[in-house]
Design an enzyme around this catalytic site. Structure first.
Site, PDB file in Angstrom:
ATOM      1  N   ASN A 180      -5.322   3.520   8.019  1.00  0.00           N
ATOM      2  CA  ASN A 180      -5.216   2.933   6.691  1.00  0.00           C
ATOM      3  C   ASN A 180      -4.492   3.939   5.792  1.00  0.00           C
ATOM      4  O   ASN A 180      -3.399   4.360   6.113  1.00  0.00           O
ATOM      5  CB  ASN A 180      -6.590   2.525   6.150  1.00  0.00           C
ATOM      6  CG  ASN A 180      -6.484   1.508   5.038  1.00  0.00           C
ATOM      7  OD1 ASN A 180      -5.639   0.619   5.080  1.00  0.00           O
ATOM      8  ND2 ASN A 180      -7.330   1.624   4.029  1.00  0.00           N
ATOM      9  N   ASP A 234      -9.987   1.173  -3.996  1.00  0.00           N
ATOM     10  CA  ASP A 234      -8.968   1.129  -2.947  1.00  0.00           C
ATOM     11  C   ASP A 234      -8.176   2.434  -2.980  1.00  0.00           C
ATOM     12  O   ASP A 234      -8.749   3.496  -2.803  1.00  0.00           O
ATOM     13  CB  ASP A 234      -8.076  -0.101  -3.147  1.00  0.00           C
ATOM     14  CG  ASP A 234      -7.369  -0.529  -1.878  1.00  0.00           C
ATOM     15  OD1 ASP A 234      -6.786   0.316  -1.193  1.00  0.00           O
ATOM     16  OD2 ASP A 234      -7.380  -1.735  -1.566  1.00  0.00           O
ATOM     17  N   ARG A 251      -7.323   0.766  13.237  1.00  0.00           N
ATOM     18  CA  ARG A 251      -5.960   1.083  12.827  1.00  0.00           C
ATOM     19  C   ARG A 251      -6.029   2.112  11.708  1.00  0.00           C
ATOM     20  O   ARG A 251      -7.063   2.251  11.039  1.00  0.00           O
ATOM     21  CB  ARG A 251      -5.223  -0.161  12.341  1.00  0.00           C
ATOM     22  CG  ARG A 251      -5.762  -0.751  11.029  1.00  0.00           C
ATOM     23  CD  ARG A 251      -4.758  -1.720  10.434  1.00  0.00           C
ATOM     24  NE  ARG A 251      -5.238  -2.412   9.254  1.00  0.00           N
ATOM     25  CZ  ARG A 251      -5.233  -1.925   8.015  1.00  0.00           C
ATOM     26  NH1 ARG A 251      -4.820  -0.676   7.805  1.00  0.00           N
ATOM     27  NH2 ARG A 251      -5.662  -2.637   6.996  1.00  0.00           N
ATOM     28  N   ASN A 311      -9.814   5.131   2.635  1.00  0.00           N
ATOM     29  CA  ASN A 311      -8.859   4.700   1.623  1.00  0.00           C
ATOM     30  C   ASN A 311      -8.345   5.857   0.774  1.00  0.00           C
ATOM     31  O   ASN A 311      -8.017   6.909   1.292  1.00  0.00           O
ATOM     32  CB  ASN A 311      -9.480   3.580   0.779  1.00  0.00           C
ATOM     33  CG  ASN A 311      -8.598   2.351   0.759  1.00  0.00           C
ATOM     34  OD1 ASN A 311      -7.386   2.439   0.627  1.00  0.00           O
ATOM     35  ND2 ASN A 311      -9.200   1.187   0.909  1.00  0.00           N
ATOM     36  N   GLU A 370       0.830  -1.213   0.000  1.00  0.00           N
ATOM     37  CA  GLU A 370       0.000   0.000   0.000  1.00  0.00           C
ATOM     38  C   GLU A 370       0.861   1.258   0.000  1.00  0.00           C
ATOM     39  O   GLU A 370       2.071   1.207   0.169  1.00  0.00           O
ATOM     40  CB  GLU A 370      -0.901   0.026   1.245  1.00  0.00           C
ATOM     41  CG  GLU A 370      -2.343  -0.421   1.002  1.00  0.00           C
ATOM     42  CD  GLU A 370      -3.161   0.594   0.220  1.00  0.00           C
ATOM     43  OE1 GLU A 370      -2.597   1.614  -0.246  1.00  0.00           O
ATOM     44  OE2 GLU A 370      -4.365   0.383   0.074  1.00  0.00           O
ATOM     45  N   GLU A 407      -9.201  -5.878  11.119  1.00  0.00           N
ATOM     46  CA  GLU A 407      -9.750  -6.988  10.322  1.00  0.00           C
ATOM     47  C   GLU A 407     -10.180  -8.168  11.182  1.00  0.00           C
ATOM     48  O   GLU A 407     -11.085  -8.927  10.799  1.00  0.00           O
ATOM     49  CB  GLU A 407      -8.710  -7.453   9.291  1.00  0.00           C
ATOM     50  CG  GLU A 407      -8.415  -6.447   8.189  1.00  0.00           C
ATOM     51  CD  GLU A 407      -7.257  -5.521   8.503  1.00  0.00           C
ATOM     52  OE1 GLU A 407      -6.596  -5.074   7.556  1.00  0.00           O
ATOM     53  OE2 GLU A 407      -7.007  -5.229   9.706  1.00  0.00           O
TER      54      GLU A 407
END
Length: 372
Positions: free
Chosen positions: A178, A283, A176, A228, A84, A196
């Site tokens: 991202n 995303d 958390r 995102n 990412e 998750e």
């Protein structure tokens, strides 16, 4: 991975007619040469159609892999669990990115064509990495549910904590960070999502979207499922932000006021097909020098290139990995698109690889550094 290849074209045999061929039954002396001629014509016609069909099929194969000229290259890099946050650094000609779930920070060295990786003590996740203005070797990362300043030489296998810039605290231990990026004014924006391990990410809205202001996380948007991708409409309108909550299946647009707060939320681009889930979610995201968007698709094996003015899909850039996570322009001329992917769920290689797309005919913009 979805494929755009069609089935082989059917071969049709053309029957050629001779205008001077008599309707009267031919004599035995002329029948054989005429029959031979007809057979030759029929065979040649069939052969020509078959060759044309094969040519067309080859063209379709080239189109599916290169889309009128672009090329996708897998770069030498670790296969990330959840790659990412790619960020191109003009100063070092390097691409920095993260593997959220390993966790690790990574650097692809353009000149060496090599990727270096480092871990960070006590980090259970590292979700984004951004450059810091005036501080070579310093980076700000999303670490667990806090934002931290770290140092890394880009080569060693261990990065070091410097200090915590912001901590969401015990009341937000179930989330958390991202994705996160720096705007044209040096301000960090970053969002959160539920861990998750705590259930269906699409069935809850525990995340938030923040602006980091001198160590304080100022809430910009609540009730977010998976915070995102984000990018800005610069140089045209740097106070126009695009933002993705993956579960919403769209790209939102905001106006940004002088203090950096968001207002006037609208839907800029809807990924639904005839109102239905397309089978993938948006995303990470970036934009080129013309302001057009590039939306990574988790589960879609592609990037969606969307026209800023018409809000229409310009093209799809196919990537040989199902879970495409984000993208950033880089390279010496800022005309190469670097793409991160994920191998989540034990997807086979090249899932998790870092890719480079060339030949797109567009350039990106320099990425901004955070002002501390």
């Amino acid at each position: 991975m979805k494929t755009m290849l069609s089935t082989s074209p059917s071969v049709k045999v053309k029957r050629s007619r001779n205008r001077h061929f008599s309707s009267r039954p031919p004599s035995s002396s002329s029948r054989s040469p005429q029959l031979i001629g007809i057979c030759v014509l029929l065979c040649w016609s069939a052969f020509s159609d078959l060759a044309l069909a094969q040519q067309q099929l080859k063209g379709e194969n080239r189109m599916a892999s290169s889309d009128k000229g672009y090329q996708v290259e897998q770069l030498p890099s670790p296969l990330t669990k959840l790659g990412e946050g790619p960020v191109w650094d003009i100063d070092t000609q390097s691409l920095y990115y993260v593997d959220i779930n390993t966790p690790a920070v990574l650097r692809y060295d353009y000149a060496e064509n090599r990727t270096y990786s480092a871990t960070l003590d006590s980090a259970k996740s590292i979700s984004f990495i951004v450059l810091v203005a005036g501080q070579a070797g310093a980076f700000v990362v999303g670490e667990n549910n806090r934002v931290s300043l770290i140092s890394w030489d880009g080569r060693s296998e261990q990065a070091k904590h410097v200090r915590v810039l912001a901590d969401l605290g015990a009341t937000q231990s179930h989330v958390r960070f991202n994705d996160g990026k720096v705007d044209p004014y040096g301000r960090l924006y970053a969002g959160t999502m539920q861990l998750e391990t705590l259930g269906d990410l699409f069935a809850q809205k525990e995340g938030q979207f923040f602006r980091c202001n001198n160590g304080t996380m100022v809430v910009q948007k609540k009730n977010v499922s998976i915070s995102n991708g984000l990018t800005w409409d610069e140089p045209f309108n740097p106070q126009r932000m695009y933002y993705i909550d993956s579960a919403a299946l769209d790209v939102k647009a905001f106006d940004v006021d002088e203090s950096g707060d968001l207002k006037n939320e609208t839907v800029f681009f809807d990924l639904r097909i005839n109102g239905s889930n397309p089978g993938y979610v948006p995303d990470g995201m970036t934009s080129d020098a013309d302001g057009n968007l590039y939306i990574a698709t988790w589960g879609g094996s592609k990037l969606m290139n969307v026209d800023k003015s018409t809000r229409q899909l310009l093209r799809e850039i196919k990537i040989p990995a199902e879970q495409v996570t984000s993208a950033a322009f880089g390279g010496p001329q800022l005309d190469e698109l670097f793409v991160t992917t994920s191998s989540n769920g034990n997807k086979p290689a090249p899932a998790g690889a870092l890719f480079k797309v060339t030949g797109l005919g567009v350039k990106g913009k320099p990425m901004h550094k955070m002002v501390l």
